[in-house]
Design a protein around this motif. Structure first.
Motif, short mmCIF file in Angstrom:
data_model
loop_
_atom_site.label_atom_id
_atom_site.label_comp_id
_atom_site.label_asym_id
_atom_site.label_seq_id
_atom_site.Cartn_x
_atom_site.Cartn_y
_atom_site.Cartn_z
N TYR A 1 0.82 -1.20 0.00
CA TYR A 1 0.00 0.00 0.00
C TYR A 1 0.85 1.26 0.00
N LEU A 2 1.94 1.24 0.75
CA LEU A 2 2.81 2.42 0.81
C LEU A 2 3.43 2.72 -0.55
N ARG B 1 2.18 1.91 -3.37
CA ARG B 1 1.08 2.31 -4.25
C ARG B 1 0.72 3.78 -4.09
N ILE B 2 0.59 4.25 -2.84
CA ILE B 2 0.17 5.64 -2.65
C ILE B 2 1.29 6.61 -3.06
N VAL B 3 2.54 6.18 -2.94
CA VAL B 3 3.64 7.03 -3.39
C VAL B 3 3.61 7.15 -4.91
N LYS B 4 3.43 6.03 -5.59
CA LYS B 4 3.39 6.04 -7.06
C LYS B 4 2.21 6.84 -7.58
N GLN B 5 1.09 6.80 -6.86
CA GLN B 5 -0.10 7.52 -7.30
C GLN B 5 -0.09 8.99 -6.90
N GLY B 6 0.98 9.41 -6.23
CA GLY B 6 1.14 10.83 -5.93
C GLY B 6 0.24 11.38 -4.86
N PHE C 1 -0.32 12.65 3.88
CA PHE C 1 -0.93 11.31 3.92
C PHE C 1 0.14 10.23 3.91
N ILE C 2 1.16 10.41 3.08
CA ILE C 2 2.24 9.42 2.98
C ILE C 2 3.04 9.36 4.28
N VAL C 3 3.30 10.51 4.89
CA VAL C 3 4.03 10.53 6.15
C VAL C 3 3.26 9.77 7.23
N CYS C 4 1.95 10.00 7.32
CA CYS C 4 1.13 9.29 8.29
C CYS C 4 1.14 7.79 8.04
N ALA C 5 1.01 7.41 6.77
CA ALA C 5 1.05 5.99 6.43
C ALA C 5 2.39 5.37 6.80
#
Length: 225
Positions: free
Chosen positions: A81-82, A84-89, A94-98
């Motif tokens: 998931y991490l 994925r969300i980085v690739k999807q920008g 949000f990324i820091v929290c994840a």
């Protein structure tokens, strides 16, 4: 935000979390309490948690095994998931929290998977050694999570008498004993809950900007034909 930045956050949390756990486990007997900087309201309080975060348990060896496998599955999913969300920008927040949530889950998973094999049993009179010749206190996937952070900011207080059920009972604020990994998960989750609209709204705006199609007038269209 790039993936290596998220990995750096995860690595930092893991290093601090594991270093503190190793120090506590190999320096103090079970149940040892020590003030931080002479402050009574901030303490190191060494305990081991065979269950979930904040001292919750899933009983027995089978419960421990199931919990560790659940953590392993969660971390495996979190890895996918991490990325994925980085690739999807997704937004940086949000990324820091994840990444914080992922790091916390991974930190406690390391304890659950390996600590039983690499540490002696800690008792009230014995300080455990790492990598003992006779083996550790448990097998693979049966380790206990080391907790040590305790902040009893208000002690020996009582709930108001008029309060239903709890009225007149004594309580301590803040009573849970936790570790850096637990704190990382809590900070990530609470920040997401507080700023989810900002994070998700920013993501929606970015998606709309990326997918927006240029508009041309009818005259330009006729000229093109």
């Amino acid at each position: 935000m790039k993936l290596r930045s998220a990995i750096s956050i995860i690595a930092l949390v893991i290093v601090i979390d594991q270093a503190l756990k190793f120090w506590i486990k190999t320096s103090f007997p079970y149940g040892h309490v020590m003030d931080m900087g002479g402050q009574r309201w901030a303490q190191f309080y060494f305990i081991e948690n065979p269950g979930m975060a904040w001292g919750m348990e899933l009983g027995g060896n089978w419960g421990k095994l199931i919990l560790t496998l659940f953590r392993l599955a969660a971390v495996t999913f979190g890895s996918w998931y991490l990325v994925r969300i980085v690739k999807q920008g997704y937004s940086k927040g949000f990324i820091v929290c994840a990444a914080l949530i992922y790091a916390g889950a991974l930190g406690n998973l390391i304890d659950s998977m390996f600590y039983g094999m690499i540490f002696e049993e800690s008792t009230y009179t014995h300080i455990a050694k790492a990598f003992p010749a006779g083996g550790g206190y448990g097998g693979f996937l049966h380790g206990k999570v080391v907790d040590m952070l305790y902040f009893p900011m208000i002690e020996n207080a009582h709930f108001p008498d008029w309060l239903p059920i709890l009225g007149g009972k004594e309580f301590t604020f803040f009573s849970p004993i936790f570790n850096i990994a637990d704190a990382s998960i809590s900070v990530g989750v609470l920040t997401l809950l507080l700023f989810q609209k900002r994070f998700l709204h920013k993501r929606e705006v970015e998606v709309n900007e990326d997918t927006a199609q240029p508009q041309i007038s009818s005259e330009e269209a006729q000229q093109m034909i």
